[in-house]
Design an enzyme around this catalytic site. Structure first.
Site, PDB file in Angstrom:
ATOM      1  CG  HIS A  66      -5.340   9.471  37.718  1.00 25.31           C
ATOM      2  ND1 HIS A  66      -6.486  10.358  37.501  1.00 25.31           N
ATOM      3  CD2 HIS A  66      -6.074   8.138  37.485  1.00 25.31           C
ATOM      4  CE1 HIS A  66      -7.604   9.655  37.309  1.00 25.31           C
ATOM      5  NE2 HIS A  66      -7.254   8.608  37.034  1.00 25.31           N
ATOM      6  CD  GLU A  83      -8.288   5.413  37.587  1.00 26.21           C
ATOM      7  OE1 GLU A  83      -8.921   5.922  38.448  1.00 26.21           O
ATOM      8  OE2 GLU A  83      -8.755   5.278  36.381  1.00 26.21           O
ATOM      9  CG  HIS A 141      -6.425   6.711  32.325  1.00 20.45           C
ATOM     10  ND1 HIS A 141      -5.552   7.503  33.039  1.00 20.45           N
ATOM     11  CD2 HIS A 141      -7.542   7.084  32.960  1.00 20.45           C
ATOM     12  CE1 HIS A 141      -6.248   8.298  33.969  1.00 20.45           C
ATOM     13  NE2 HIS A 141      -7.576   7.789  33.991  1.00 20.45           N
ATOM     14  NE  ARG A 161     -12.425  17.165  33.509  1.00 23.08           N
ATOM     15  CZ  ARG A 161     -12.734  18.118  33.902  1.00 23.08           C
ATOM     16  NH1 ARG A 161     -12.358  19.166  34.044  1.00 23.08           N
ATOM     17  NH2 ARG A 161     -13.714  17.996  35.081  1.00 23.08           N
TER      18      ARG A 161
END
Length: 321
Positions: A66, A83, A141, A161
């Site tokens: 991200h 997050e 991640h 991605r």
């Protein structure tokens, strides 16, 4: 002043599950559901600062990263995405990847993305119920199969991605290389017990995430000077006119509500914007004023010791795992 029972929107995903019980009775006849998004009811409800989700995985998710706020805004997005995950359940051997197993150059990272060897150089680790994992923006991640988790995040779909296990979905290699930290994860601060009922799991500039464990038959006052989410994980309770059971979420803002805990107690997750912990978020009713009249919220939030340390397919945003 707001106290609302959150609605749940489902997100179909190729890696999702056909059985969401006990968290949701939503039909999966059209295919697997990967995410439940908890949202304020009503089309006119303002967008929230945080996004609360549950994820259900039967296959691995893509390896992804991200952006931070600055990069997200440079490509026309409102903000980046930090997050955290709370592992609700995990099959034996379930694992997640956070960061790389050792430092790589940008050229080495590009090669690993291009030839698919990125799946072998991310740092895979086993997970168990109750584990908490912080994913700061820029951290490469992935989430493996056989996991149910709760995710709290900045309200953003900004996901790039790097690898998708042959699903033929678009990769975002240039954007990923621009934002990714090509090395191991940051050291994560440990959880901190605030009281018998409250444990701070993680806190950062964007959100604080707590676990609350409320005793059977106890009564509590929940104060929310800022946007606050409460998600039931185990047990039952009554919050105002709303019955809370696993999978139910409440949204509060500039308001308070009484929680009457059921006979089996209540384990729940509490989330609100960071970077400071709200010391008055929960007060046991036996120790509180007998009056239920509106009252002033605390003017100061104490610094945390962690500080510095169903949507239609056509509605699916571009940047999704």
């Amino acid at each position: 002043m707001t106290v609302e029972h959150a609605i749940v929107r489902t997100k179909p995903k190729p890696w999702g599950s056909l059985d969401l019980r006990p968290w949701s009775e939503t039909s999966t006849s059209d295919g697997p559901i990967g995410e439940l998004w908890f949202e304020r009811p009503g089309l006119a409800a303002p967008k929230t600062t945080l996004l609360l989700k549950m994820l259900f995985t039967t296959e691995p998710l893509s390896i992804q990263v991200h952006p931070d706020d600055a990069f997200a805004r440079s490509i026309g997005l409102a903000n980046g995405k930090t997050e955290a995950w709370y592992i609700v359940s995990a099959i034996p051997g379930a694992r997640v990847a956070v960061g790389l197993n050792h430092l790589r150059s940008a050229a080495e990272l590009r090669t690993a993305i291009t030839d698919g060897s990125i799946a072998d150089i991310v740092d895979w680790q086993p997970v168990h119920p109750g584990d908490v994992i912080l994913i700061p923006a820029g951290t490469i991640h992935a989430i493996g199969a056989g996991i149910v988790l709760v995710e709290i995040q900045q309200h953003s779909d900004a996901t790039f991605r790097l690898f998708d296990y042959g699903r033929a979905r678009e990769l975002h290699i240039d954007h990923a290389l621009a934002v990714a930290t090509a090395g191991p994860r940051q050291i994560q601060s440990p959880s901190e017990r605030l009281s018998g009922a409250r444990t701070v799991l993680t806190v950062n500039s964007y959100f604080a995430l707590e676990q609350t464990d409320l005793a059977p038959g106890s009564v509590w006052m929940l104060d929310a000077p800022k946007e606050t989410w409460l998600l039931a994980i185990e047990g039952q309770a009554q919050l105002g006119s709303t019955r809370l059971a696993p999978g139910d979420a409440i949204f509060l803002e500039a308001d308070h509500a009484e929680i009457e805990v059921g006979a089996s107690g209540l384990k729940a997750l509490l989330a609100y914007p960071g970077p400071k912990i709200n010391p008055a978020a929960l007060t046991e009713r036996s120790a509180a004023s007998a009056s239920l009249a509106p009252h002033a919220f605390p003017g100061t939030l104490v610094p945390s010791p962690f500080e510095t340390a169903t949507l239609k397919q056509s509605e699916t945003p571009n940047w999704l795992p």
